[in-house]
Each structure stands twice: as C-alpha cells, then as structure tokens.
Design a protein around this motif. Structure first.
Motif, mmCIF file in Angstrom:
data_model
loop_
_atom_site.group_PDB
_atom_site.id
_atom_site.type_symbol
_atom_site.label_atom_id
_atom_site.label_comp_id
_atom_site.label_asym_id
_atom_site.label_seq_id
_atom_site.Cartn_x
_atom_site.Cartn_y
_atom_site.Cartn_z
ATOM 1 N N SER A 214 1.081 -1.259 0.068
ATOM 2 C CA SER A 214 -0.100 0.033 -0.055
ATOM 3 C C SER A 214 0.828 1.256 -0.097
ATOM 4 N N SER A 215 0.505 2.455 -0.767
ATOM 5 C CA SER A 215 1.119 3.374 -0.850
ATOM 6 C C SER A 215 1.065 4.382 0.787
ATOM 7 N N ASP A 216 0.111 4.072 1.427
ATOM 8 C CA ASP A 216 0.033 4.716 2.648
ATOM 9 C C ASP A 216 1.235 4.223 3.614
ATOM 10 N N VAL A 217 1.426 2.773 3.603
ATOM 11 C CA VAL A 217 2.582 2.046 4.329
ATOM 12 C C VAL A 217 3.862 2.509 3.902
ATOM 13 N N LEU A 218 4.085 2.844 2.608
ATOM 14 C CA LEU A 218 5.398 3.164 2.057
ATOM 15 C C LEU A 218 5.657 4.620 2.228
ATOM 16 N N ASP A 219 4.684 5.498 2.101
ATOM 17 C CA ASP A 219 4.743 6.810 2.508
ATOM 18 C C ASP A 219 4.856 7.100 4.044
ATOM 19 N N TYR A 220 4.541 6.341 4.593
ATOM 20 C CA TYR A 220 4.718 6.375 6.534
ATOM 21 C C TYR A 220 6.030 6.225 6.510
ATOM 22 N N TYR A 221 6.579 5.196 5.878
ATOM 23 C CA TYR A 221 8.169 4.863 6.568
ATOM 24 C C TYR A 221 8.926 5.883 5.483
ATOM 25 N N LEU A 222 8.679 6.393 4.321
ATOM 26 C CA LEU A 222 9.759 7.398 3.480
ATOM 27 C C LEU A 222 9.779 8.639 4.105
ATOM 28 N N THR A 223 8.443 9.332 4.733
ATOM 29 C CA THR A 223 8.645 10.601 5.132
ATOM 30 C C THR A 223 8.687 10.736 6.643
ATOM 31 N N CYS A 224 7.844 9.790 7.495
ATOM 32 C CA CYS A 224 7.990 9.368 8.750
ATOM 33 C C CYS A 224 7.710 11.039 9.346
ATOM 34 N N SER A 225 6.472 11.201 8.946
ATOM 35 C CA SER A 225 6.151 12.763 9.739
ATOM 36 C C SER A 225 5.258 12.635 10.715
ATOM 37 N N ARG A 226 5.466 13.459 11.687
ATOM 38 C CA ARG A 226 4.658 13.344 12.843
ATOM 39 C C ARG A 226 3.022 13.451 12.772
ATOM 40 N N ARG A 227 2.751 14.175 11.912
ATOM 41 C CA ARG A 227 1.450 14.177 11.550
ATOM 42 C C ARG A 227 0.774 12.847 11.045
ATOM 43 N N MET A 228 1.509 12.117 10.537
ATOM 44 C CA MET A 228 0.971 10.759 9.932
ATOM 45 C C MET A 228 0.965 9.743 11.096
ATOM 46 N N ASN A 229 -0.215 8.996 10.992
ATOM 47 C CA ASN A 229 -0.423 7.893 11.938
ATOM 48 C C ASN A 229 0.282 6.586 11.223
ATOM 49 N N SER A 230 0.545 5.783 12.028
ATOM 50 C CA SER A 230 0.874 4.305 11.849
ATOM 51 C C SER A 230 -0.115 3.603 10.878
ATOM 52 N N PRO A 231 -0.042 3.041 9.895
ATOM 53 C CA PRO A 231 -1.012 2.314 9.200
ATOM 54 C C PRO A 231 -1.400 1.192 10.125
ATOM 55 N N PHE A 232 -0.417 0.756 11.088
ATOM 56 C CA PHE A 232 -0.674 -0.474 11.734
ATOM 57 C C PHE A 232 -1.187 -0.276 12.918
ATOM 58 N N GLN A 233 -1.602 1.122 13.347
ATOM 59 C CA GLN A 233 -2.034 1.413 14.660
ATOM 60 C C GLN A 233 -3.156 0.537 15.104
ATOM 61 N N GLN A 234 -4.193 0.631 14.269
ATOM 62 C CA GLN A 234 -5.476 0.033 14.646
ATOM 63 C C GLN A 234 -5.410 -1.430 14.771
ATOM 64 N N LEU A 235 -4.616 -2.202 13.918
ATOM 65 C CA LEU A 235 -4.243 -3.492 14.176
ATOM 66 C C LEU A 235 -3.513 -3.963 15.400
#
Length: 445
Positions: A214-235
């Motif tokens: 998923s692009s959300d997962v890749l974008d989370y690890y490439l940018t690592c912005s504080r405003r972004m939540n982990s895509p695995f947070q709910q799991l």
C-alpha cells in the motif's frame, strides 16, 4: 556504495526482526490454542462459567493470530530476501532468526531478475557484487593505461619500431575504453541526478508496482512525519486489547477455577507462560514497526547514493576524460616521433670495395669516404725517395703513398695499425759524442 549497502542490510535486518517477532507470536498462540486451552476446555466441561472463560481465551487468541497475520510488510519482503519458498501454503509458520548485517553472509543472487516481492537484502547483495566487478574493471583499466604509457616511453628511448607498433594498438584500445567508460559514467550521473531530485516518488512507484504494498505504508516509512499515523496502529491496538482480555480471563481462572480443578493448574501455567512471552514480543514489535528506524536507514542510503556516490561518479568521469585526452595526444604525436627516427640506410652503409680492411670500424670507413669527397689531404710525413732509409734506423722502408689520378698523394692503403712511426730526430751534440767515443775505442785498440 558501502554506506548504501550497509543501510540496506540494516533495513533488511529490521524487517527480518519484525517477521521473527510476528512468527514467534503467532506460533506461540497457535500452540496455546491447540494444547493447553484444549485441555482446559475438557477439564471445565462440567463448569459453564470456567468453560466460557476458556473459550473466550481461545477466541481472542485466534483473533490476535488473524490480526498479526495481516501485517504483510515485513513478511513479504523478508521471505524473498531470505529465500523462503512462497509456494508452500497452509504450512505452519516457522520462527525466523535474523542475522545482524555485520555478520550476515553475502548471498549472490541466482537470477538477474528482480525477485517478487522486492527486498532490501537482494538489492544490497546485487549492489555489492556489481561494485566488486566495477572496482576490478577500473583497476585493470588503470594498469593498462600505466603499462601502455611506460612502454611507449621505452619504445621512444630505444627507438624500437615494433614496440611502438604494439603500444599504438594498445593505446587505441585504451582510448576506446576511456571514451566508453566516460559515456557510461555520464549516463549514470544523469540517471542518478534524476532519481535524487525526487527519490520518494520513484520508490513509491517502483515498490508499489513490484510488491503491491500500500502507498500509505510506504509513504509512512519514507516521510515519517509526526502528523501521520501508523497504518498498523489499529491492528496493534486491537491486538493489545485482545491480549489484555486474555490476561484478565486467565487471572480469573487462576483465582476461581484452580481450587475446584487442581488438575488444570499445569495447563493454565503453560498458557500464562505463552502469554507473557507473547506480550514481550508484542512490545518489541510495536517499537520496530515505528517509522524512525527504517526512515533513518532510508535517509542514510540516500546520503550515500546521492552525495558520496555522485561525487565518486564525477571523479571517475574526470579520470576517464583526462585519460582519453592523454591517449588522444599520444596517438597524435607518435607519427611525428616515428618520422624523426633514423632510417636503416643512414645508420648502416654496406661497402663493396675489396681494398677496405674488414677489421676497420664502420665509423672510420665513413670518415674516409667523407674525406675523399672533400679532396685529398697531405700525408703526415713525406720522404725524398721511395727506398730512402733514415740513418740509425732498423725499420723497414716505408710504403710509397698512393697517388691519385690528379697527381696528389692520397691516403695509404695500409691500416693505421701496420704503419711505422716516423724516425726519431738526432741532435748534432749527440752525433759528435758518438764519433768521439768511436775514435777513442780505435786508438785504444
């Protein structure tokens, strides 16, 4: 290249650690469901409240297994990187033991095609192999340049035409290799500059195309912005709550069921031990799934590639350009040096005259020939008669000088080693003393 491959291996080690924790957690929960919890259900058959609590633990454990199995980022990457067989389906999950990148063996890829899915370990191994071949090729090219230049200097010093011909052919080869490496380096610099201008977009497109991540997962690890939540947070949150509920049910069974069913103590202790190890693995998994570690490896790899790598490519391009210019100048100057060499006819003159002494040096013959062209010279000494012998001399009579066609005396036909030295000059006082001595000897007789 070392910084790039080291960062990729570190990222691969992080992904392997995530996969190991997920595998250990799932395996432990599966063992608890199939072993101790099944035994407890059989023991609590006559007590409905205890049986419900045991079945709730079983259901929550299966829920955690499903939630952790849906985290596919680490498993899809590490399975390809470690060479796991993806064709095996329905088998039990085997715990993995990752190897640190400092001691990890270099695995040479068996195929030139990119594995599906893509893994940082495969990329690091491919880059290391290519870097070894690149380093060896440039060392051989440098040795070829040095050998050609040294032997060209030797050929010019010795005036060896065959050596210059051979080195000219090798110089053409080195020239073609220098221009070819310059073209390859220029193309690599252009491609690398395009990548470094916007690396995130390239990684997102290529990784999403190759792995389906998923692009959300890749974008989370490439940018690592504080405003972004982990895509695995709910799991992770749902898994944490399920583990907490399992712990609550087990505590209730420990307080209420063991006094009535002492045989269930062993199975309950096994379930609690598995739950404690599962919670420890889960906390480590939450820390590793954070974007900071992988993002740091990604930034380090970009620094090594876009800064040090670009600088190294520019230096290699400068070396190739200067070597190409040097060999171009050498090949342009070699014809002029070739024409300056003396020809064989000037260096060696074969004489057909039989009167010349075969032991006389070639230089002396050349001087004799040049002297005869300038004109005849007077002999060193000349005596009035051909058969005249100087007094008080036992030397044989001197040979008569040769007379040329115009009447002028020429050089003697005998070599210098056979000529006699001129007679010594005798003073009048010595002659008078000799006559007086002779008269005194006659008178005494």
């Amino acid at each position: 290249m070392y910084q790039l491959t080291s960062s990729l291996l570190t990222a691969n080690y992080t992904l392997a650690s995530i996969d190991m924790l997920i595998s250990d957690t799932i395996t432990g929960l599966q063992l608890s469901v199939s072993g101790p919890l099944t035994t407890m259900e059989e023991l609590f058959t006559g007590s409905k409240p205890f049986l419900v609590s045991t079945r709730n633990c079983r259901r929550l454990s299966e829920n955690v297994i499903n939630l952790l199995s849906s985290i596919s980022l680490a498993r899809s990457s590490v399975d390809a990187g470690l060479g796991n067989d993806s064709s095996v389906s329905g088998a039990s999950i085997i715990p993995l033991t990752p190897v640190p990148p400092s001691v990890a063996p270099t695995v040479v890829p068996t195929s030139s095609l990119m594995p599906n899915p893509f893994s940082p370990g495969w990329a690091a191994n491919t880059l290391m192999v290519n870097e070894d071949y690149r380093w060896l090729s440039y060392v051989l090219l440098l040795l070829l340049d040095l050998i050609v230049c040294l032997f060209i200097l030797l050929g010019l010093a010795k005036q060896a035409r065959w050596l210059l011909i051979l080195m000219t052919v090798l110089a053409w080869l080195a020239l073609f290799l220098s221009w070819g490496s310059l073209g390859l380096e220029t193309a690599t610099v252009v491609a690398l500059s395009d990548f470094c201008s916007d690396p995130n977009t390239f990684v997102l497109n290529s990784t999403n195309f190759n792995t389906g991540t998923s692009s959300d997962v890749l974008d989370y690890y490439l940018t690592c912005s504080r405003r972004m939540n982990s895509p695995f947070q709910q799991l992770l949150t749902q898994s944490q709550r399920a583990l907490s509920n399992i712990h609550t049910h087990l505590s209730s069974l420990d307080r209420n069921a063991l006094p009535q069913f002492p045989k269930a103590e062993k199975s309950l202790r096994e379930v609690q031990q598995i739950l404690n190890s599962t919670e420890g693995n889960f906390h480590q998994l939450v820390a590793l799934l954070n974007c900071r570690g992988l993002n740091k490896d990604y930034i380090d790899s970009l620094k090594g590639l876009c800064y040090d790598g670009m600088e190294g490519l520019l230096y290699l391009s400068l070396y190739s350009f200067l070597s190409a210019l040097a060999f171009t100048a050498i090949l342009c100057s070699l014809p002029g040096a070739w024409r300056s060499f003396p020809s064989d006819s000037e260096e060696y003159e074969d004489s057909d005259s039989e009167s010349e002494d075969p032991f006389t040096s070639h230089q002396a013959r050349r001087q004799t020939a040049s002297g005869s062209q300038r004109g005849a010279m007077a002999p060193f000494y000349n005596y009035p008669g051909a058969g005249w012998t100087p007094p008080f001399s036992s030397a044989p009579p001197l040979p008569t000088p040769n007379v040329s066609s115009n009447g002028n005396p020429g050089y003697e036909s005998l070599p210098l080693t056979d000529r006699q030295s001129p007679p010594p000059s005798v003073s009048s006082s010595v002659l008078v003393n000799a006559i007086c001595s002779l008269c005194h000897f006659i008178r005494c007789c």
